[in-house]
Design a protein around this motif. Structure first.
Motif, short mmCIF file in Angstrom:
data_model
loop_
_atom_site.label_atom_id
_atom_site.label_comp_id
_atom_site.label_asym_id
_atom_site.label_seq_id
_atom_site.Cartn_x
_atom_site.Cartn_y
_atom_site.Cartn_z
N PHE A 101 0.83 -1.31 -0.12
CA PHE A 101 -0.48 -0.17 0.07
C PHE A 101 1.02 0.99 0.05
N MET A 219 -5.89 1.54 -6.26
CA MET A 219 -6.90 0.81 -5.43
C MET A 219 -8.21 0.71 -5.59
N ILE A 229 -5.57 -3.81 -4.01
CA ILE A 229 -4.67 -2.91 -4.02
C ILE A 229 -2.59 -3.01 -4.21
#
Ligand code: BEZ
Ligand code: FE
Length: 283
Positions: A101, A219, A229
């Motif tokens: 992420f 995302m 993601i």
């Protein structure tokens, strides 16, 4: 419980957790204490070294604020973020793989129409990004919500520009009814993760560079599907095999094709994993 030594202290600590109500907390704490103690015994950690370790963690805390998260960075460079992603995103073959992420996602990015330019003034070579969002059965997933973010040509995200008061090179779009998406942005470039703090010192001490290969973050959310993601990387990047945070997946590498007019075109299709059936209560 007196006169504990460097071997018996482990079971003594674990015994103190006996009253823990949550079995998952017991499981995690038991393993954590065992591994921490084994680590200290294995390297015969000195008091001076552990003081240095605590100073390092303290510096990580002091440099962390709402714009900078040194602990995420630490987890990333130790491979722990990617290990956790890999373990928890075991998807059927054909699905787009997940990756880290990272610390630069911002909630509440501006919304854009399909085809819009999300760079919003960020500097870089103009790029068109397009493709389709599908399910594992090959059918288009309509109206997926796509949150996109990237750095500019200086390798900096908008949140790293102290003087900037608006979002750049990030935005939220929705694919159309046939799952197609398209937006304009800028060419992604390789960039160094923040390395002017304790994590940078750690990289230096271990002879590592701080570079990430060029990429665009996504995302993607759609009803009935797992949230994805991920990144799309550039195939011509020199850092694909030495990403500072271990996030590269072969399947996420795409050609960023230079066009005759000097702009660039990226075409990438995403395949979402169906959401697992919610557990049903017995009747
Ligand atoms: C990123 O890709 O934005 C990122 C990921 C891990 C550490 C730093 C940056
Ligand atoms: Fe990034």
């Amino acid at each position: 419980m007196r006169n504990l030594n460097h071997l018996t202290i482990t079971e003594a600590v674990l015994a103190r957790h006996a009253e823990t109500a949550d079995p998952r907390v017991i499981e995690i704490m038991t393993s954590l204490v065992r591994h921490l103690h084994d680590f200290a015994r294995e390297v015969r950690l000195t008091e001076a070294e552990w003081t240095k370790g605590i100073e390092f963690l303290t510096r990580c805390g002091h440099i962390t604020d709402d714009k900078r998260q040194e602990f995420i960075l630490l987890s990333d460079v130790l491979g722990l973020s990617m290990l956790t992603v890999a373990m928890n995103n075991d998807k059927p073959a054909g699905c787009t793989e997940a990756t880290v992420f990272g610390p630069f996602h911002v909630r509440g990015a501006p919304h854009y129409e399909l085809g819009a330019d999300i760079s919003n003034g960020a500097r870089g070579v103009p790029c068109l990004v397009r493709g389709t969002v599908r399910g594992i059965d090959g059918a288009p997933v309509p109206h997926a919500r796509m949150d996109v973010w990237q750095s500019d040509e200086d390798g900096l995200y908008d949140v790293q520009h102290a003087e900037l008061d608006h979002a750049q090179a990030r935005g939220i779009l929705h694919a159309d009814a046939q799952g197609r998406y398209e937006f304009r942005s800028i060419l992604a470039v390789p960039y160094a993760i923040p390395h002017d703090g304790p994590v940078g010192d750690l990289l230096k001490a271990t002879g590592r560079h701080p570079w990430r290969p060029a990429h665009l973050h996504f995302m993607i959310e759609a009803p009935g599907h797992e949230t994805l993601i991920t990144h799309v990387f550039r195939s011509d990047d020199a850092y694909l095999d030495s990403d500072a945070v271990f996030g590269v997946r072969q399947s996420l590498i795409a050609e960023w094709a230079e066009q005759p007019d000097g702009t660039c075109l990226v075409e990438y299709d995403f395949v979402l994993n169906p959401a697992s059936e919610p557990a049903r209560g017995g009747s």
